[in-house]
Design a protein around this motif. Structure first.
Motif, short mmCIF file in Angstrom:
data_model
loop_
_atom_site.label_atom_id
_atom_site.label_comp_id
_atom_site.label_asym_id
_atom_site.label_seq_id
_atom_site.Cartn_x
_atom_site.Cartn_y
_atom_site.Cartn_z
N ALA A 98 27.28 8.56 31.40
CA ALA A 98 28.56 8.79 30.73
C ALA A 98 28.61 8.06 29.38
N MET A 99 28.04 6.87 29.35
CA MET A 99 28.03 6.08 28.11
C MET A 99 27.25 6.79 27.01
N LYS A 100 26.19 7.47 27.38
CA LYS A 100 25.38 8.19 26.39
C LYS A 100 26.19 9.29 25.72
N VAL A 101 26.99 9.99 26.51
CA VAL A 101 27.85 11.04 25.94
C VAL A 101 28.95 10.43 25.09
N ALA A 102 29.53 9.34 25.59
CA ALA A 102 30.58 8.65 24.82
C ALA A 102 30.04 8.19 23.47
N ASP A 103 28.81 7.67 23.47
CA ASP A 103 28.19 7.23 22.21
C ASP A 103 28.02 8.39 21.23
N LYS A 104 27.67 9.53 21.76
CA LYS A 104 27.42 10.71 20.91
C LYS A 104 28.65 11.08 20.09
N TYR A 105 29.84 10.92 20.69
CA TYR A 105 31.07 11.31 20.02
C TYR A 105 31.93 10.11 19.59
N SER A 106 31.40 8.91 19.77
CA SER A 106 32.13 7.68 19.43
C SER A 106 33.47 7.59 20.16
N ASP A 107 33.47 8.03 21.42
CA ASP A 107 34.68 7.93 22.24
C ASP A 107 34.88 6.50 22.72
N GLU A 108 36.12 6.16 23.03
CA GLU A 108 36.44 4.83 23.53
C GLU A 108 35.87 4.64 24.94
N VAL A 109 35.40 3.42 25.21
CA VAL A 109 34.88 3.08 26.54
C VAL A 109 35.39 1.70 26.90
N VAL A 110 35.98 1.59 28.11
CA VAL A 110 36.48 0.28 28.54
C VAL A 110 35.84 -0.10 29.87
N TYR A 111 35.79 -1.41 30.08
CA TYR A 111 35.23 -1.98 31.31
C TYR A 111 36.10 -3.17 31.69
N TYR A 112 36.52 -3.21 32.97
CA TYR A 112 37.35 -4.32 33.46
C TYR A 112 36.46 -5.33 34.18
N SER A 113 36.42 -6.55 33.65
CA SER A 113 35.59 -7.59 34.25
C SER A 113 36.30 -8.25 35.42
N GLN A 114 35.53 -8.93 36.26
CA GLN A 114 36.11 -9.65 37.39
C GLN A 114 36.84 -10.91 36.94
N GLU A 115 36.66 -11.30 35.69
CA GLU A 115 37.36 -12.47 35.16
C GLU A 115 38.75 -12.12 34.64
N GLY A 116 39.16 -10.85 34.78
CA GLY A 116 40.49 -10.46 34.33
C GLY A 116 40.56 -10.06 32.87
N GLU A 117 39.45 -9.57 32.33
CA GLU A 117 39.42 -9.12 30.94
C GLU A 117 39.11 -7.64 30.87
N VAL A 118 39.58 -6.99 29.82
CA VAL A 118 39.18 -5.62 29.53
C VAL A 118 38.27 -5.69 28.31
N ILE A 119 37.09 -5.08 28.43
CA ILE A 119 36.07 -5.15 27.39
C ILE A 119 35.91 -3.77 26.78
N ASN A 120 36.01 -3.70 25.47
CA ASN A 120 35.76 -2.46 24.75
C ASN A 120 34.25 -2.34 24.52
N LEU A 121 33.62 -1.39 25.20
CA LEU A 121 32.17 -1.27 25.11
C LEU A 121 31.71 -0.59 23.82
N ARG A 122 32.66 -0.19 22.98
CA ARG A 122 32.29 0.36 21.68
C ARG A 122 32.05 -0.77 20.68
N ASN A 123 32.98 -1.75 20.64
CA ASN A 123 32.82 -2.85 19.68
C ASN A 123 32.71 -4.21 20.35
N PHE A 124 32.76 -4.22 21.72
CA PHE A 124 32.59 -5.42 22.53
C PHE A 124 33.71 -6.45 22.36
N ASP A 125 34.86 -6.00 21.88
CA ASP A 125 36.04 -6.87 21.89
C ASP A 125 36.45 -7.15 23.32
N ARG A 126 36.93 -8.37 23.55
CA ARG A 126 37.40 -8.76 24.89
C ARG A 126 38.82 -9.30 24.75
#
Length: 379
Positions: A98-126
């Motif tokens: 899924a990440m490969k397709v998201a990269d192709k179109y520069s779509d937003e991607v988020v990941y919720y860590s177990q530490e209670g943070e949301v990480i933007n996998l496009r620019n790695f903001d936390r």
């Protein structure tokens, strides 16, 4: 313009729900495998009426098909639509596809860590997660039906004072306490409703106990050793609820102390669930604490602990909060080594005095210990 979310389904429903609550999608595309085919069904019923849900069965290890599916979802969007991915769950293989397709179109991607943070996998903001999963939402996400509960904030100061008086009596009159409890179990079958308003234990020394209206007084050889007019005194004394009240008070104060927004505290006591289709209750929980991204289940034991009790704690936390939540045993007495081993086997945290001499003051250490538990991450 509509916001679409492509979501990989896994065991943790709370991360999916957090994504919905934080970003308010108009359409969700749920990619599920055989292993989690039923896991997300309760969550579907919780979606607002304004959210459209599409479901797609996938082979979580077929990279090409997952990529093609993501491409096809994107192709159906209107030019003004926005697409984002929540890749917290699912297999690493499906997430990579899924990440490969998201990269192709520069779509937003988020990941919720177990530490209670949301990480933007496009620019790695936390950043800290802005939304939270309430106690009710946690329970609904795992398909459970709530019957009743009390909040720790509802406890009266008199409840805590009376529970502390019972604890003090036990510690000053340990032999007598066990004698009374033994008589209670043998004569009244350990059932509070069977207790008369007054009874006497004659041997080896006369003990007179009065339980009128729920109040309690205890005389040993004519000397008054305990007296409380509180209508819960009898119940606290004979059922072991005194320990649950004291632990609840400590837990509630600890939870408030770590929050800048006190209204965010959710500490529930005496939680009961309904057995679907029967109207009967099951599995009372002593204490349930909301950690925002998981639940903390605390079992309070003031007496004998069996391995079955430990299995119950494990089953409780998996059933009502998922494997990511934490099960905790808080014991008044030191634990047998076999119980410690069973806790460790099932990843149940335990708090108990190391020796009999420590049990009187051990509870004072609970808040610091809970701080450590709250920082631990389930892997």
């Amino acid at each position: 313009m509509a916001l679409h979310q492509i979501i990989l389904i896994g065991d943790r429903m709370e991360t999916i729900w957090l994504g919905v609550k934080e970003f308010h999608p108009d359409v969700v595309h749920l990619l599920y495998s055989d292993a989690v085919a039923d896991a997300y069904i309760p969550m579907l019923g919780m979606l607002p009426n304004t959210v459209t849900a599409h479901q797609y069965h996938i082979d979580p290890f077929d990279v090409q098909k997952v990529m093609l599916l993501c491409e096809s979802i994107r192709e159906r969007l209107s030019p003004s639509d926005r697409l984002m991915y929540n890749l917290t769950e699912g297999t690493k293989v499906s997430a990579a596809a899924a990440m490969k397709v998201a990269d192709k179109y520069s779509d937003e991607v988020v990941y919720y860590s177990q530490e209670g943070e949301v990480i933007n996998l496009r620019n790695f903001d936390r950043r800290p997660v802005a939304a939270r999963v309430s106690n009710r939402e946690f329970l609904e996400l795992f398909g459970n039906e709530l019957d009743s509960y009390n909040t720790a904030s509802q406890m009266l100061p008199l409840d805590v004072v009376t529970a502390a008086e019972v604890k003090s009596f036990i510690e000053k009159n340990t032999v007598l306490y066990h004698r009374i409890q033994k008589y209670y179990r043998k004569t009244y079958l350990g059932r509070i409703e069977n207790l008369p308003e007054r009874f006497v234990i004659e041997h080896p020394g006369r003990v007179e106990i009065v339980t009128s209206g729920g109040s309690l007084s205890i005389k040993n050889k004519g000397k008054l050793l305990f007296s409380s007019a509180h209508n819960l005194a009898t119940r606290l004394f004979f059922t072991g609820r005194w320990w649950e009240v004291l632990v609840s008070d400590k837990v509630y104060r600890w939870d408030l102390s770590r929050r800048s927004d006190k209204s965010g505290s959710e500490v529930w006591r005496n939680v009961q669930f309904l057995i679907p289709g029967t109207g009967r209750t099951k599995n009372e929980l002593d204490i349930m604490v909301n950690e925002g991204i998981r639940l903390l289940f605390i079992e309070c034991k003031s007496g004998y602990i069996s391995q079955e009790n430990i299995y119950k704690i494990y089953s409780t936390k998996v059933t009502y909060g998922g494997d990511h939540s934490i099960g905790v045993l808080v014991s008044y007495y030191p634990l047998e080594e076999s119980i410690k081993t069973k806790c460790e086997d099932l990843r149940i945290r335990y708090f108990a005095p190391e020796t009999e001499a420590e049990r009187c003051k051990a509870l004072d250490r609970l808040p610091v210990w809970l701080d450590k538990v709250a920082r631990q991450i389930e892997l």
